[in-house]
Design a protein around this motif. Structure first.
Motif, PDB file in Angstrom:
ATOM      1  N   GLU A 215       0.833  -1.217   0.000  1.00  0.00           N
ATOM      2  CA  GLU A 215       0.000   0.000   0.000  1.00  0.00           C
ATOM      3  C   GLU A 215       0.860   1.257   0.000  1.00  0.00           C
ATOM      4  N   TYR A 216       1.938   1.230   0.759  1.00  0.00           N
ATOM      5  CA  TYR A 216       2.875   2.357   0.823  1.00  0.00           C
ATOM      6  C   TYR A 216       3.411   2.671  -0.578  1.00  0.00           C
ATOM      7  N   LEU A 217       3.828   1.634  -1.304  1.00  0.00           N
ATOM      8  CA  LEU A 217       4.382   1.824  -2.648  1.00  0.00           C
ATOM      9  C   LEU A 217       3.296   2.237  -3.646  1.00  0.00           C
ATOM     10  N   ALA A 218       2.115   1.635  -3.547  1.00  0.00           N
ATOM     11  CA  ALA A 218       1.017   1.962  -4.459  1.00  0.00           C
ATOM     12  C   ALA A 218       0.595   3.425  -4.308  1.00  0.00           C
ATOM     13  N   CYS A 219       0.557   3.912  -3.080  1.00  0.00           N
ATOM     14  CA  CYS A 219       0.193   5.315  -2.833  1.00  0.00           C
ATOM     15  C   CYS A 219       1.204   6.287  -3.445  1.00  0.00           C
ATOM     16  N   ARG A 220       2.391   5.816  -3.695  1.00  0.00           N
ATOM     17  CA  ARG A 220       3.434   6.660  -4.284  1.00  0.00           C
ATOM     18  C   ARG A 220       3.535   6.467  -5.798  1.00  0.00           C
ATOM     19  N   GLY A 221       2.597   5.720  -6.371  1.00  0.00           N
ATOM     20  CA  GLY A 221       2.490   5.614  -7.813  1.00  0.00           C
ATOM     21  C   GLY A 221       3.390   4.606  -8.493  1.00  0.00           C
TER      22      GLY A 221
END
Length: 187
Positions: A30-36
Motif C-alpha cells: 500500500e505504501y508503494l502503491a500510494c506513491r504511484g
C-alpha cells in the motif's frame, strides 16, 4: 515509536523461524502503491522484502536491528551485483526496494528515524544541498551526485575536523577531481 514489537523467531528452535517482516507485506504494498509505483515494481519490492525478512530470521535479528547498516550487510552477503555487459556498470536491484522498506518502517514508527550526522562535513553538505535546491533548483539526483563529490573533497581536506572554506582554492579542487575520478574508474 513502537518498541514492544516482538521478534518472530523462536531462538531455541532454528526451524521455527518465521520471516520477521511478513506481517507488514500488505502495508508495504500500500505504501508503494500510494506513491504511484507500478504493480511489477511493487511485486519486485515484495520479493526483496521477503528475502531480507528470511535473512533477518536466519540471523536471529529483531525489528529494532533494522537500519541502513543492516541493509548493507544483507546486500553484501546475499545479493550479487549485476554488471551490465555493455557499460560495465554495477547495479544492485535490491538496494532501492530496501530503501523504500526503511522509509515505510520509519513512517509507521516501527524503527527509529535515521540519525542526523552532526560532523562538520555533514552539516556543510546539508547546507550545500539546501543551496543547490533553493538557489539553483537542481533535481535530487543531480544534488546527490554533487554532494557525493564535494563530500569526498571536504573529507579529504578536513577529515572530521572543523571546515574553513576560506582556506580552499579552486586549484585544490582541480587537483582533487581527476585523482578521485581515476580511483572511481579502477574499482
Amino acid at each position: 515509536m513502537n518498541t514492544d514489537q516482538p521478534t518472530l523467531c523462536n531462538h531455541g528452535d532454528p526451524t521455527g523461524c518465521v520471516p520477521l517482516l511478513i506481517e507488514y507485506r500488505k502495508t508495504f504494498r500500500e505504501y508503494l502503491a500510494c506513491r504511484g509505483y507500478s504493480n511489477s515494481y511493487i511485486q519486485r519490492c515484495g520479493e526483496v522484502m521477503a528475502q531480507f525478512s528470511r535473512w533477518m530470521s536466519e540471523m536471529r535479528l529483531s525489528l529494532c536491528d533494522v537500519n541502513e547498516t543492516l541493509v548493507e550487510e544483507f546486500l553484501h552477503q546475499r545479493v550479487p551485483d549485476y554488471i551490465e555487459p555493455v557499460s560495465g556498470y554495477r547495479r544492485n536491484h535490491s538496494r532501492s526496494p530496501l530503501g523504500h522498506l526503511l522509509n515505510m518502517l520509519r513512517a509507521i514508527e516501527l524503527i527509529p528515524p535515521k540519525p542526523i550526522d552532526m560532523l562538520p562535513v555533514a552539516v556543510e553538505l546539508r547546507r550545500f544541498d539546501d543551496y543547490l535546491l533553493q538557489a539553483r533548483g537542481f533535481a535530487r539526483s543531480t544534488r546527490e551526485t554533487s554532494i557525493r563529490i564535494v563530500g569526498r573533497f571536504l573529507r579529504d581536506k578536513f577529515n572530521d575536523g572543523a571546515i574553513n572554506l576560506s582556506t580552499l582554492t579552486p586549484h585544490m579542487f582541480v587537483i582533487f577531481l581527476p585523482h578521485r575520478l581515476m580511483s572511481i574508474e579502477h574499482r
